[in-house]
Design an enzyme around this catalytic site. Structure first.
Site, PDB file in Angstrom:
ATOM      1  N   LYS A  35       0.839  -1.208   0.000  1.00 37.15           N
ATOM      2  CA  LYS A  35       0.000   0.000   0.000  1.00 37.15           C
ATOM      3  C   LYS A  35       0.876   1.261   0.000  1.00 37.15           C
ATOM      4  CE  LYS A  35      -0.210  -0.281   5.046  1.00 37.15           C
ATOM      5  NZ  LYS A  35      -1.007  -0.731   6.196  1.00 37.15           N
ATOM      6  N   TYR A 262      15.727  30.943   4.804  1.00 43.99           N
ATOM      7  CA  TYR A 262      14.603  31.709   5.358  1.00 43.99           C
ATOM      8  C   TYR A 262      14.735  31.895   6.858  1.00 43.99           C
ATOM      9  CZ  TYR A 262      11.916  30.989   1.034  1.00 43.99           C
ATOM     10  OH  TYR A 262      11.465  30.995  -0.251  1.00 43.99           O
TER      11      TYR A 262
HETATM   12  C1  LIG Z   1      -0.152  -1.703   6.831  1.00 48.08           C
HETATM   13  C2  LIG Z   1      -0.707  -2.954   7.398  1.00 48.08           C
HETATM   14  C3  LIG Z   1       0.119  -4.067   7.664  1.00 48.08           C
HETATM   15  C4  LIG Z   1       1.629  -4.018   7.560  1.00 48.08           C
HETATM   16  O1  LIG Z   1       2.174  -3.584   8.776  1.00 48.08           O
HETATM   17  P1  LIG Z   1       3.761  -3.467   8.968  1.00 48.08           P
HETATM   18  O2  LIG Z   1       3.896  -2.973  10.361  1.00 48.08           O
HETATM   19  O3  LIG Z   1       4.231  -2.470   7.969  1.00 48.08           O
HETATM   20  O4  LIG Z   1       4.331  -4.810   8.761  1.00 48.08           O
HETATM   21  C5  LIG Z   1      -0.480  -5.242   8.073  1.00 48.08           C
HETATM   22  N1  LIG Z   1      -1.826  -5.319   8.216  1.00 48.08           N
HETATM   23  C6  LIG Z   1      -2.628  -4.259   8.007  1.00 48.08           C
HETATM   24  C7  LIG Z   1      -4.081  -4.411   8.220  1.00 48.08           C
HETATM   25  C8  LIG Z   1      -2.109  -3.060   7.606  1.00 48.08           C
HETATM   26  O5  LIG Z   1      -2.923  -2.020   7.410  1.00 48.08           O
END
Ligand SMILES: *Cc1c(COP(=O)(O)O)cnc(C)c1O
Length: 374
Positions: A35, A262
């Site tokens: 994701k 800045y």
């Molecule tokens: C993002 C996510 C993961 C991955 O978690 P990590 O800590 O990056 O391994 C697993 N399960 C869900 C439901 C997530 O949203």
């Protein structure tokens, strides 16, 4: 020389997945979480590298991510772990994504959409064991929903799952409580639906507790070689995949008292050379790092001096310097013997490594090494 570039080592992603697959062992599937553009690494190249490393499923958060991933990987098993609105449901279903569910009303809706579209989506029923976000926290309602999905001719009950709130807080008492609640209900679900994939663990849980592995683990941060505990990825044999680089656009001599940037937040404490590096918060190199972090040039650390602007930052090179315009600058990664990790940057900002790589903006081109990027 590019002004700013994120260099992604796909071989590192492959290595990390192979390591995770080995750790969970045969009989436990590895779902690589890609994701948010693969945590900033590029979703499609990261997904392909993860599959080469042994991932058998890929997770995304949104329907449009599922559609984009499907276009690039026609045969992949894709699981959407995020919330799905009614407006987005068709996109997820047409992408052939497996979807999360926790409400009877949504089951009825999705069943109708599946019938209309002529598809039979695989559904993962989510039990909220204490994360307090998505999922239903009532075990009887969750079990009833599993039964309803299984009995629905337009849906397939594929998974039963949860998500941990504190897996990365070693030694806390909340994680074992969530795990115990989930394990108890998983046994009841399996009794009537033996084919379901039971899954709970994120990266931290994978390292912390083998009893959390069940049938599949969902790893994100560790896939990219970042430490789920925010310390040192090397402790677990993980290899960071991302380096952030820029170059020295100019070097000039500042008389004592002259300021850079800045608001004049830094003034030359003595006559000194200042290097200008064309990367800034518009690239995701956050303004909060001003005067608080180093960069690497020629295998040495130099302090970022002055306020980071949208497109540039300045570095105090000292009263004598061998640094020249055109020299490479490493902001995250290794140069010679020096290393600056995403975890180091996160610590300065009071955040987590996840936010550092996710925050590298779309303006920064991703360059791939160690595997095919397409
Ligand atoms: C993002 C996510 C993961 C991955 O978690 P990590 O800590 O990056 O391994 C697993 N399960 C869900 C439901 C997530 O949203």
């Amino acid at each position: 020389m590019k002004r700013a570039v994120a260099r992604i080592d796909l071989g590192a992603i492959e290595h990390n997945c192979a390591l995770l697959a080995e750790l969970v062992g045969p009989g436990v599937e590895l779902c690589a979480v890609v994701k948010a553009d693969g945590y900033g690494h590029g979703m499609v190249p990261a997904a392909k590298a993860a599959v080469r490393g042994g991932a058998t499923a890929l997770a995304v958060a949104t329907a449009s991510e599922a559609a984009e991933l499907r276009a690039a990987l026609p045969d992949a098993r894709i699981l959407m772990v995020g919330a799905l609105s009614r407006a987005e449901a068709d996109v997820a279903l047409q992408a052939g994504s497996e979807v999360a569910m926790w409400r009877e009303g949504f089951r009825a809706f999705l069943s109708e959409r599946a019938r209309t579209l002529g598809v039979r989506p695989r559904v993962h029923v989510k039990y909220d064991t204490g994360m307090g976000r998505l999922g239903d926290s009532d075990p009887d309602a969750v079990l009833a929903l599993c039964d309803a999905v299984a009995a629905d001719e337009h849906l397939e009950l594929a998974g039963f799952w949860t998500h941990f709130a504190t897996a990365d807080e070693l030694g806390d008492e909340y994680f074992p409580r969530q795990l115990a609640a989930f394990t108890a209900l998983a046994e009841r679900v399996r009794a009537s639906h033996p084919q379901v994939t039971v899954h709970a663990a994120n990266s931290a849980a994978v390292f912390r507790e083998p009893a959390s592995h069940f049938d599949m683990v969902r790893c994100g941060i560790a896939v990219y070689g970042l430490d789920p505990f925010g310390v040192d990825p090397a402790e677990h044999g993980l290899r960071p995949a991302l380096e952030l680089r820029s170059y020295v656009a100019d070097v000039k001599l500042f008389p004592a008292g002259a300021s850079a940037g800045y608001g004049r937040s830094w003034r030359a404490p003595r006559d000194t050379y200042v290097g200008v590096v064309p990367i800034g918060y518009g690239d995701g190199w956050r303004r909060g790092l001003s005067n608080r972090v180093d960069v690497l040039i020629g295998g040495r650390r130099y302090p970022v001096s002055g306020t980071i602007s949208m497109d540039n930052l300045t570095v105090d090179l000292g009263p004598q310097t061998t640094v020249r315009p055109g020299d490479e600058v490493v902001l995250i990664g290794r140069q010679g013997e020096e290393v600056q990790s995403a975890e180091d940057i996160a610590r300065v900002l009071g955040t987590i490594n996840y936010e550092i790589t996710c925050g590298i903006s779309a303006r920064v081109p991703r360059e791939y090494v160690g595997g095919e990027a397409g």
